[in-house]
Design an enzyme around this catalytic site. Structure first.
Site, mmCIF file in Angstrom:
data_model
loop_
_atom_site.group_PDB
_atom_site.id
_atom_site.type_symbol
_atom_site.label_atom_id
_atom_site.label_comp_id
_atom_site.label_asym_id
_atom_site.label_seq_id
_atom_site.Cartn_x
_atom_site.Cartn_y
_atom_site.Cartn_z
ATOM 1 N N ARG A 16 -19.912 11.183 -35.361
ATOM 2 C CA ARG A 16 -18.898 10.253 -34.847
ATOM 3 C C ARG A 16 -19.423 8.834 -34.660
ATOM 4 O O ARG A 16 -18.640 7.897 -34.496
ATOM 5 C CB ARG A 16 -18.334 10.758 -33.517
ATOM 6 C CG ARG A 16 -19.354 10.806 -32.403
ATOM 7 C CD ARG A 16 -18.747 11.268 -31.093
ATOM 8 N NE ARG A 16 -19.783 11.543 -30.101
ATOM 9 C CZ ARG A 16 -19.577 11.511 -28.786
ATOM 10 N NH1 ARG A 16 -18.393 11.218 -28.313
ATOM 11 N NH2 ARG A 16 -20.567 11.791 -27.961
ATOM 12 N N ARG A 32 -1.766 -6.945 -18.413
ATOM 13 C CA ARG A 32 -1.653 -6.508 -19.798
ATOM 14 C C ARG A 32 -0.304 -6.806 -20.444
ATOM 15 O O ARG A 32 -0.176 -6.672 -21.669
ATOM 16 C CB ARG A 32 -1.949 -5.006 -19.896
ATOM 17 C CG ARG A 32 -3.330 -4.613 -19.382
ATOM 18 C CD ARG A 32 -4.455 -5.314 -20.115
ATOM 19 N NE ARG A 32 -5.766 -4.831 -19.662
ATOM 20 C CZ ARG A 32 -6.923 -5.152 -20.214
ATOM 21 N NH1 ARG A 32 -6.947 -5.991 -21.236
ATOM 22 N NH2 ARG A 32 -8.056 -4.673 -19.743
ATOM 23 N N ARG A 37 -11.063 0.140 -18.070
ATOM 24 C CA ARG A 37 -11.506 -0.859 -17.098
ATOM 25 C C ARG A 37 -10.568 -0.912 -15.893
ATOM 26 O O ARG A 37 -10.923 -1.498 -14.871
ATOM 27 C CB ARG A 37 -11.608 -2.229 -17.764
ATOM 28 C CG ARG A 37 -12.750 -2.312 -18.792
ATOM 29 C CD ARG A 37 -12.916 -3.735 -19.329
ATOM 30 N NE ARG A 37 -14.083 -3.841 -20.180
ATOM 31 C CZ ARG A 37 -14.073 -3.728 -21.514
ATOM 32 N NH1 ARG A 37 -12.929 -3.485 -22.132
ATOM 33 N NH2 ARG A 37 -15.176 -3.840 -22.223
ATOM 34 N N CYS A 92 1.783 3.566 -8.385
ATOM 35 C CA CYS A 92 2.666 2.422 -8.620
ATOM 36 C C CYS A 92 1.963 1.087 -8.415
ATOM 37 O O CYS A 92 2.190 0.131 -9.164
ATOM 38 C CB CYS A 92 3.884 2.509 -7.705
ATOM 39 S SG CYS A 92 5.036 3.818 -8.122
ATOM 40 N N SER A 108 0.797 -1.233 0.000
ATOM 41 C CA SER A 108 0.000 0.000 0.000
ATOM 42 C C SER A 108 0.831 1.284 0.000
ATOM 43 O O SER A 108 0.413 2.274 -0.622
ATOM 44 C CB SER A 108 -0.984 0.003 1.172
ATOM 45 O OG SER A 108 -0.313 -0.085 2.414
ATOM 46 N N SER A 143 -11.380 14.178 -27.288
ATOM 47 C CA SER A 143 -12.826 14.106 -27.474
ATOM 48 C C SER A 143 -13.201 14.046 -28.943
ATOM 49 O O SER A 143 -12.716 14.839 -29.752
ATOM 50 C CB SER A 143 -13.490 15.335 -26.840
ATOM 51 O OG SER A 143 -14.867 15.376 -27.160
ATOM 52 N N GLN A 144 -14.080 13.111 -29.272
ATOM 53 C CA GLN A 144 -14.611 13.068 -30.645
ATOM 54 C C GLN A 144 -15.781 14.025 -30.812
ATOM 55 O O GLN A 144 -16.270 14.193 -31.931
ATOM 56 C CB GLN A 144 -15.032 11.638 -30.998
ATOM 57 C CG GLN A 144 -13.873 10.701 -31.230
ATOM 58 C CD GLN A 144 -14.323 9.314 -31.650
ATOM 59 O OE1 GLN A 144 -15.459 8.892 -31.401
ATOM 60 N NE2 GLN A 144 -13.441 8.578 -32.306
#
Length: 248
Positions: free
Chosen positions: A158, A185, A89, A175, A65, A99-100
């Site tokens: 869009r 990932r 996620r 971290c 922590s 931003s589109q």
């Protein structure tokens, strides 16, 4: 409308990261206030080597922590909207995404998957789809503008843009969140695009703060075995059940 390439830049991280993590760890076990220790840490009275050794030892015990007090901020470009849908996620993070609604996507760049790029027929069809989406977007902008949507035309046009459409982000994670992100990932099971981004981020983290990130990466690298079952294991490490049988 060219295909684009991944770009990952480390914009900033918490200053005095190692002393800060050391102080946070020490506060957990120190009877006094570590604020009294802080000037000595910055002055080098406790060497960086001693700080790193202490932090590494406590991290090995599973106490993580205190590393949440240090964060890293990245500028990421040349990635797809498909990637950004996966990235968000990871919830203990801060995101600022192009931003589109407000950025005109006419002539958008896109991410070309390598497996599609390697097959001429697939690449031709993919690039044609990108051109068609771009043309539809531009036509809808023009139609919506004629019908009074004006500056708001982008937000409806869009909807025809593909997942391959390039996006740019600023991402900040602490971290501990980064280590968890890398565990998931950097794994070969991760989708190829987000894995490439995670590996690039990990490289920059290791250079900036090796005491925390030298052991970062896919979970198998930390555990010494693959936690997946036979269907998903890439074979780099023995699976958990295989590891148990080897140990016994």
């Amino acid at each position: 409308m060219p295909a684009t390439r991944l770009s990952v830049e480390l914009l900033a991280h918490t200053p005095d990261a190692l002393p800060l993590i050391y102080a946070a760890f020490r506060q957990c076990y120190h009877p006094g206030a570590v604020a009294d220790m802080w000037p000595r840490l910055l002055a080098g009275e406790i060497t960086a080597e001693k700080q790193a050794a202490f932090v590494a030892r406590i991290l090995d015990s599973g106490h993580e922590s205190p590393i949440e007090h240090v964060s890293f901020t990245f500028a990421i470009a040349g990635v797809s909207r498909a990637l950004s849908h996966q990235l968000v996620r990871h919830r203990i993070a801060s995101y600022s995404q192009q931003s589109q609604r407000y950025v005109d996507a006419a002539g958008f760049d896109y991410v070309l998957p390598p497996k599609i790029a390697a097959i001429p027929e697939a690449r031709e069809r993919f690039e044609a789809a990108m051109e068609q989406a771009g043309a539809a977007y531009a036509e809808l902008q023009e139609i919506l503008t004629r019908h009074g949507r004006g500056g708001q035309a982008n937000e409806d046009a869009r909807f025809v843009l593909p997942n391959a459409c390039e996006t740019k982000l600023v991402v900040t994670m602490n971290c501990r969140s980064l280590l968890h992100f890398f565990e998931l990932r950097c794994c070969t099971r991760a989708q190829w695009e987000i894995r490439a981004m995670a590996l690039a981020m990990l490289k920059r983290c290791r250079a900036a703060l090796p005491v925390i990130f030298s052991g970062g990466g896919a979970r198998c690298e930390r555990l010494g075995y693959c936690p997946e079952d036979a269907r998903f294991s890439c074979g780099r490490y023995p699976r958990r059940d295989e590891n148990a049988s080897i140990s016994s």
